[in-house]
Design a protein around this motif. Structure first.
Motif, PDB file in Angstrom:
ATOM      1  N   PHE A 195       0.809  -1.215   0.000  1.00  0.00           N
ATOM      2  CA  PHE A 195       0.000   0.000   0.000  1.00  0.00           C
ATOM      3  C   PHE A 195       0.848   1.274   0.000  1.00  0.00           C
ATOM      4  O   PHE A 195       0.302   2.364  -0.069  1.00  0.00           O
ATOM      5  CB  PHE A 195      -0.932  -0.001   1.206  1.00  0.00           C
ATOM      6  N   THR A 196       2.141   1.136   0.098  1.00  0.00           N
ATOM      7  CA  THR A 196       3.085   2.253   0.143  1.00  0.00           C
ATOM      8  C   THR A 196       2.858   3.161   1.360  1.00  0.00           C
ATOM      9  O   THR A 196       1.720   3.435   1.728  1.00  0.00           O
ATOM     10  CB  THR A 196       3.024   3.146  -1.119  1.00  0.00           C
ATOM     11  N   PRO A 197       3.946   3.650   1.963  1.00  0.00           N
ATOM     12  CA  PRO A 197       3.823   4.471   3.166  1.00  0.00           C
ATOM     13  C   PRO A 197       2.957   5.701   2.934  1.00  0.00           C
ATOM     14  O   PRO A 197       2.215   6.114   3.816  1.00  0.00           O
ATOM     15  CB  PRO A 197       5.264   4.874   3.479  1.00  0.00           C
ATOM     16  N   ASP A 198       3.034   6.261   1.725  1.00  0.00           N
ATOM     17  CA  ASP A 198       2.236   7.451   1.429  1.00  0.00           C
ATOM     18  C   ASP A 198       0.770   7.205   1.702  1.00  0.00           C
ATOM     19  O   ASP A 198       0.090   7.984   2.368  1.00  0.00           O
ATOM     20  CB  ASP A 198       2.384   7.814  -0.056  1.00  0.00           C
ATOM     21  N   PHE A 199       0.291   6.088   1.145  1.00  0.00           N
ATOM     22  CA  PHE A 199      -1.133   5.769   1.274  1.00  0.00           C
ATOM     23  C   PHE A 199      -1.461   5.388   2.709  1.00  0.00           C
ATOM     24  O   PHE A 199      -2.405   5.905   3.301  1.00  0.00           O
ATOM     25  CB  PHE A 199      -1.464   4.616   0.322  1.00  0.00           C
ATOM     26  N   SER A 200      -0.640   4.507   3.305  1.00  0.00           N
ATOM     27  CA  SER A 200      -0.999   3.963   4.602  1.00  0.00           C
ATOM     28  C   SER A 200      -0.954   5.023   5.696  1.00  0.00           C
ATOM     29  O   SER A 200      -1.797   5.029   6.581  1.00  0.00           O
ATOM     30  CB  SER A 200      -0.052   2.836   4.983  1.00  0.00           C
ATOM     31  N   PHE A 201       0.047   5.885   5.637  1.00  0.00           N
ATOM     32  CA  PHE A 201       0.191   6.833   6.746  1.00  0.00           C
ATOM     33  C   PHE A 201      -0.477   8.165   6.462  1.00  0.00           C
ATOM     34  O   PHE A 201      -1.161   8.717   7.299  1.00  0.00           O
ATOM     35  CB  PHE A 201       1.674   7.065   7.051  1.00  0.00           C
ATOM     36  N   LYS A 202      -0.290   8.665   5.240  1.00  0.00           N
ATOM     37  CA  LYS A 202      -0.741  10.035   5.000  1.00  0.00           C
ATOM     38  C   LYS A 202      -2.190  10.105   4.552  1.00  0.00           C
ATOM     39  O   LYS A 202      -2.913  11.026   4.891  1.00  0.00           O
ATOM     40  CB  LYS A 202       0.159  10.684   3.945  1.00  0.00           C
ATOM     41  N   MET A 203      -2.634   9.112   3.749  1.00  0.00           N
ATOM     42  CA  MET A 203      -3.980   9.240   3.197  1.00  0.00           C
ATOM     43  C   MET A 203      -5.046   8.557   4.042  1.00  0.00           C
ATOM     44  O   MET A 203      -6.219   8.858   3.923  1.00  0.00           O
ATOM     45  CB  MET A 203      -4.001   8.675   1.776  1.00  0.00           C
ATOM     46  N   MET A 204      -4.631   7.592   4.878  1.00  0.00           N
ATOM     47  CA  MET A 204      -5.657   6.853   5.608  1.00  0.00           C
ATOM     48  C   MET A 204      -6.048   7.508   6.924  1.00  0.00           C
ATOM     49  O   MET A 204      -7.096   7.233   7.471  1.00  0.00           O
ATOM     50  CB  MET A 204      -5.172   5.421   5.883  1.00  0.00           C
ATOM     51  N   HIS A 205      -5.199   8.349   7.481  1.00  0.00           N
ATOM     52  CA  HIS A 205      -5.481   8.978   8.776  1.00  0.00           C
ATOM     53  C   HIS A 205      -5.834   7.945   9.835  1.00  0.00           C
ATOM     54  O   HIS A 205      -6.714   8.138  10.655  1.00  0.00           O
ATOM     55  CB  HIS A 205      -6.611   9.993   8.670  1.00  0.00           C
ATOM     56  N   LEU A 206      -5.176   6.807   9.765  1.00  0.00           N
ATOM     57  CA  LEU A 206      -5.501   5.744  10.714  1.00  0.00           C
ATOM     58  C   LEU A 206      -4.586   5.783  11.927  1.00  0.00           C
ATOM     59  O   LEU A 206      -4.876   5.191  12.939  1.00  0.00           O
ATOM     60  CB  LEU A 206      -5.325   4.380  10.028  1.00  0.00           C
ATOM     61  N   GLY A 207      -3.445   6.474  11.772  1.00  0.00           N
ATOM     62  CA  GLY A 207      -2.394   6.407  12.780  1.00  0.00           C
ATOM     63  C   GLY A 207      -2.913   6.617  14.190  1.00  0.00           C
ATOM     64  O   GLY A 207      -2.684   5.794  15.081  1.00  0.00           O
ATOM     65  N   GLU A 208      -3.668   7.695  14.361  1.00  0.00           N
ATOM     66  CA  GLU A 208      -4.134   8.042  15.709  1.00  0.00           C
ATOM     67  C   GLU A 208      -4.985   6.910  16.293  1.00  0.00           C
ATOM     68  O   GLU A 208      -4.761   6.458  17.413  1.00  0.00           O
ATOM     69  CB  GLU A 208      -4.944   9.345  15.601  1.00  0.00           C
ATOM     70  N   VAL A 209      -5.948   6.433  15.497  1.00  0.00           N
ATOM     71  CA  VAL A 209      -6.833   5.360  15.963  1.00  0.00           C
ATOM     72  C   VAL A 209      -6.022   4.135  16.356  1.00  0.00           C
ATOM     73  O   VAL A 209      -6.222   3.526  17.410  1.00  0.00           O
ATOM     74  CB  VAL A 209      -7.835   4.979  14.852  1.00  0.00           C
ATOM     75  N   MET A 210      -5.071   3.783  15.473  1.00  0.00           N
ATOM     76  CA  MET A 210      -4.298   2.574  15.721  1.00  0.00           C
ATOM     77  C   MET A 210      -3.479   2.696  16.988  1.00  0.00           C
ATOM     78  O   MET A 210      -3.369   1.755  17.771  1.00  0.00           O
ATOM     79  CB  MET A 210      -3.371   2.286  14.538  1.00  0.00           C
TER      80      MET A 210
END
Lengths: 133, 503, 276
Positions: B270-285
């Motif tokens: 999914f590439t870091p760009d997509f996983s970290f920047k576009m998904m905004h999942l970091g906080e939840v995770m």
């Protein structure tokens, strides 16, 4: 919106069927009390995914992926990709079918073992027995 | 040797596979050979994977075309620094645990040696294949191999093991199926199964909700498999009722390999760009991870049996790595990757020690542990080293990965995660000092009338574990300290270069 | 539990339903799966592997490595059932039941007792026995050879028509299982013992992995059947076709043996005494 929704359903009803089937399986796995029913639910769930993959292989106006006149030697005629459906999902699903059969076998073996141990396959009865111990 | 080295990526998987097949056949023809085949297979793979790591350090990435077909059409193996390292850890742990548990296996499954060793080696084959493969669907097949053998290795235990195994099977199958569905969504949108190929096609679909769904499905599947907190329910029972020999390899490896696969999917597919920047999942995770750490630690406090307590420690440790990874800064990701390595060895060491104790006293109630330091000084010393590492005391390796994780948390400004880590270290300290106190200070329970109901052998017979088990246990304990000392090298030479520069 | 289940199912289902809006249409020849990787298989497979059945070509060659592990999965399931269920201590059954074949009279012999083996006019029957049925037994006896030949056809003709190792192997296994169901488990075990099924199962996978390893020894990549050309005396493209046949045979052996093995363990709960 209404027309759009309808045309969407008409052109993708296979995927909707897959989703419904998958949910039936998932519901059985979560809500059923009997272990064998859960195993059946698991199988339905896996089958739905298999149907999903096989759906992606479909191509309008194409036939099964066995080259015509292929066994008379090769190179006689040009083969167009649009004439045959996509063989790859079928291959993948052959693997997935085998995996689901194998999982079913192991699940049944475990269920047989559980039945020998507790004398029942109903989950609440098993839990009751464990609590009384 | 010279002409085989290009084939190393295939050999690490093929050698144990063939060894497993021979082991199983030997179980019917000549039972004494089983152990030798299994040990030989795993040892060869350990050597090969070490060689592979050495060559990947200069070459960056090694690709291997299985069947000779080029990438998107055939299956590709892709070894880089990160999975080279993970492969070495997998085979090291599997081999050590196999040697350590030779005697317990022979006593528990005298008639089915071939079957047990074949399952064991197949399990390791599946895990290492998952780590090495560069094909998203091939990963699913190998995942199922390691899962199926894992269910069996757990289900052959006693007491509630079959039921726990069946529940694990249900959860595991849902997890694997969700992963498969996620890959199906990816396939539907990109038409490819090769990880690198998908990653190169992906930018065209960044906005598509199907991609988001595919990502969520894959991740949820992996979360179930790695027992992240709300999805962890299968783990404690499955792990605490299974035989020591199987748990010694399942507990250190399953969750860690799944976390590696998560890292692999987010970086390489999914590439870091997509996983970290576009998904905004970091906080939840990260908050989920915080919940996992705190709940795991609290549950661990409530247990009165050693193995069961350790299973909850594993759940907390999963939170460390997931949280560190999703913080998404370089420091924290380094910590998470380093912790995969350290935690695998720590878990091996602590489960080997627990296995030695259980083997000698036939029970693992805290009550049974009284006075053990006098009876089994070496095992308990190794136990203490592993406990110190789990708490995070230098110079054991646990300290360093925790240090990276906490610095990463501070750098990201996520104090909830930092507090959770400190809280969990504190709880671990309480947990393990309680055991060490029971083992060291309380007199041995012989002659006391208070709780005479012991199913184990009488107190007089308890002595140090068998030599093979002890040697492996000591090796594991020493490697905890060695890993701690060489942390700097591992980070600068391997992990730093393995994390994509985008982070 | 039901309400939780319903909530999860509704939430998850509507999420997937939402995703379906953005799928390509069903059967769309311009969808990515039809355009990206698969055209290569369709257009080049026959030139590269000389196998007209594209599913076989992709299964056993392009993605042959997957298939090897697919066979391993089946084998692992057989092993798992064996480890989980098999009871190796022999228990003396409560009683044994025998039927006198000419008259159909049933004899019940209490604990430990046995009829001497030479009494050929008696046959042992299961405790939950059903009346002797001539039709079922004769029919299954009649069908079995045809079933086996058909299975071999399906394995051997997998290159040209739907079929292959898995399908043929399952049919072959089903022939044995049908025999075990229509007669009884003991007779089937007498003909194909547990040891045979287990060893054949691993031998089948070993044929697959061994073929791959042989290619490696000959200097090509693992499972690159083109390397077998010298050994087989054909050109590399034909060698691929033959290589596929070899691994399909391995798959057939493994699948049929393991199916029978799983049936033995599951149907008798690991005692291998009285089956379904």
């Amino acid at each position: 919106m209404g027309v759009e929704l309808f045309s969407d359903i008409a052109s993708k009803y296979n995927y909707l069927g897959v989703v419904i089937l998958m949910m039936i399986g998932l519901y059985a796995m979560i809500a059923k009390n009997n272990l064998v029913k859960k195993i059946i639910g698991m199988n339905i769930f896996q089958t739905a995914i298999i149907l999903f993959y096989v759906s992606t292989a479909a191509k309008r106006g194409a036939t099964i992926p066995i080259i015509r006149h292929g066994h008379n030697g090769h190179g006689h005629e040009v083969i167009h990709a649009a004439e045959y459906i996509n063989p790859l999902p079928h291959v993948l699903m052959l693997t997935a079918i085998v995996v689901s059969v194998a999982t079913l076998g192991v699940a049944l073996a475990l269920a047989v073992k559980v039945y020998h141990q507790y004398g029942t396959l109903e989950e609440d009865e098993i839990r009751g027995q464990l609590r009384n111990k | 040797m010279e002409n085989l080295s290009p084939h190393f990526p295939a050999l690490i998987i093929i050698v144990p596979l063939i060894a497993a097949l021979l082991t199983s056949a030997a179980g019917w023809l000549n039972r004494r050979l089983c152990f030798h085949f299994a040990a030989l297979g795993l040892f060869t793979s350990l050597l090969v994977s070490t060689g592979l790591l050495a060559s990947v350090l200069d070459k960056d990435v090694i690709l291997y075309r299985l069947g000779g077909w080029p990438a998107p059409w055939g299956i590709l193996y892709r070894i880089d620094r990160l999975n080279g390292l993970v492969l070495v850890v997998i085979f090291f742990i599997a081999f050590l645990n196999l040697i350590a548990n030779k005697r317990t296996v022979e006593e528990s499954f005298p008639e089915q040696l071939g079957g047990f060793y074949a399952l064991y080696v197949l399990f390791v084959t599946g895990l290492s294949g998952m780590v090495a493969t560069g094909d998203a669907f091939n990963l699913y097949v190998l995942l199922e191999i390691s899962s199926l053998t894992g269910y069996a290795l757990i289900g052959i235990g006693h007491e509630r093991a079959p039921l726990a195994g069946l529940n694990y099977l249900f959860m595991g199958t849902i997890g694997a199926s969700l992963y498969l569905l996620g890959i199906g969504f990816l396939y539907l949108m990109t038409g490819s199964l090769n990880m690198t190929d998908i990653a190169s096609l992906l930018p065209g679909f960044y906005g598509s909700p199907v991609m988001v769904l595919a990502f969520l499905l894959c991740m949820t599947g992996l979360f179930i498999k790695m027992a992240l907190f709300p999805l962890h329910a299968w783990l404690p029972n499955a792990y605490s009722f299974s035989p020591s020999a199987s748990i010694g390899v399942i507990a250190p490896l399953t969750t860690k390999v799944m976390i590696y696969v998560m890292i692999r999917m987010t970086f390489d597919v999914f590439t870091p760009d997509f996983s970290f920047k576009m998904m905004h999942l970091g906080e939840v995770m990260v908050w989920l991870a915080v919940a996992a750490i705190i709940m795991g630690s609290l549950f661990a406090l409530a247990q009165t049996r050693l193995k069961r307590m350790l299973t909850y420690v594993i759940i907390a440790e999963v939170g460390y790595m997931v949280g560190g990874f999703w913080l998404g800064n370089r420091m924290a990701v380094t910590g998470a990757v380093l912790h995969i390595l350290n935690d695998a060895v720590m878990t091996l060491c602590i489960f080997l020690a627990a296995g030695a104790v259980v083997y000698q006293i036939c029970g693992d109630d805290f009550e049974d542990l009284k006075g053990l330091f006098r009876k089994m000084p070496i095992s308990m010393a190794a136990f203490t080293v592993a406990a110190l590492s789990l708490i995070g005391v230098p110079p054991t390796c646990g300290f360093f990965s925790k240090w990276y994780l906490i610095s990463g948390g501070i750098a990201a400004g996520h104090y909830g995660f930092v507090v959770a880590l400190l809280f969990s270290s504190l709880v671990n300290a309480v947990l393990f000092f309680r055991i060490i106190e029971i083992g060291y200070f309380e007199p041995f329970s012989e002659g006391e009338g208070g709780h005479g109901v012991h199913h184990g052998p009488p107190a007089m017979e308890i002595r140090e574990a068998p030599a093979g088990m002890l040697a492996c246990l000591l090796l594991a304990a020493v490697s905890l300290i060695v890993l701690g000392i060489y942390t700097g090298d591992i980070v600068t030479r391997i992990i730093d270069l393995a994390i994509p520069p985008a982070i | 539990m039901r309400i939780i289940g319903l909530l999860i199912v509704i939430a998850f289902g509507s999420l997937l339903r939402y995703g379906v809006f953005f799928f390509p249409e069903w059967g769309d020849p311009a969808s990515p799966p039809s355009l990206h990787v698969s055209p290569h298989y369709i257009e080049e497979a026959i030139a590269e592997t000389a196998v007209p059945n594209l599913v076989t070509a992709v299964l056993a060659d392009y993605r042959g490595y997957d298939t090897m592990f697919e066979t391993t999965v089946i084998f692992a399931a057989g092993l798992a059932c064996f480890m989980l269920l098999r009871v190796l201590q022999r228990q003396v059954p409560e009683c044994r039941l025998y039927r006198h074949i000419p008259t159909g009279i049933t004899l019940r012999i209490e604990k430990g007792g046995k009829l001497p083996t030479e009494s050929g006019s008696f046959e042992r029957i299961d405790s939950n026995w059903v009346p002797h049925d001539l039709i079922i037994k004769s029919t299954s006896r009649f069908i079995t050879p045809f079933l086996q030949i058909f299975a071999l056809y399906v394995i051997a003709h997998g290159h040209h028509s739907p079929g292959g190792g898995f399908q043929g192997g399952v049919i072959l296994g089903a022939a044995v299982i049908m025999y075990a169901i229509s007669y009884d488990l003991r007779r089937s075990i007498q003909r194909i013992g547990e040891q045979a099924t287990a060893v054949l199962g691993s031998a089948g996978v070993l044929i697959y992995a061994g073929t791959g390893a042989l290619c490696m020894v000959l200097g090509a990549a693992f499972l690159d059947y083109g390397a077998l050309a010298g050994l087989l005396g054909v050109d590399p493209v034909m060698a691929r076709s033959h290589g596929m046949l070899i691994v399909e045979i391995g798959v057939g052996i493994a699948v049929s043996a393991v199916m029978v093995w799983i049936y033995y363990n599951l149907s008798s709960a690991g005692r291998h005494d009285e089956g379904l």
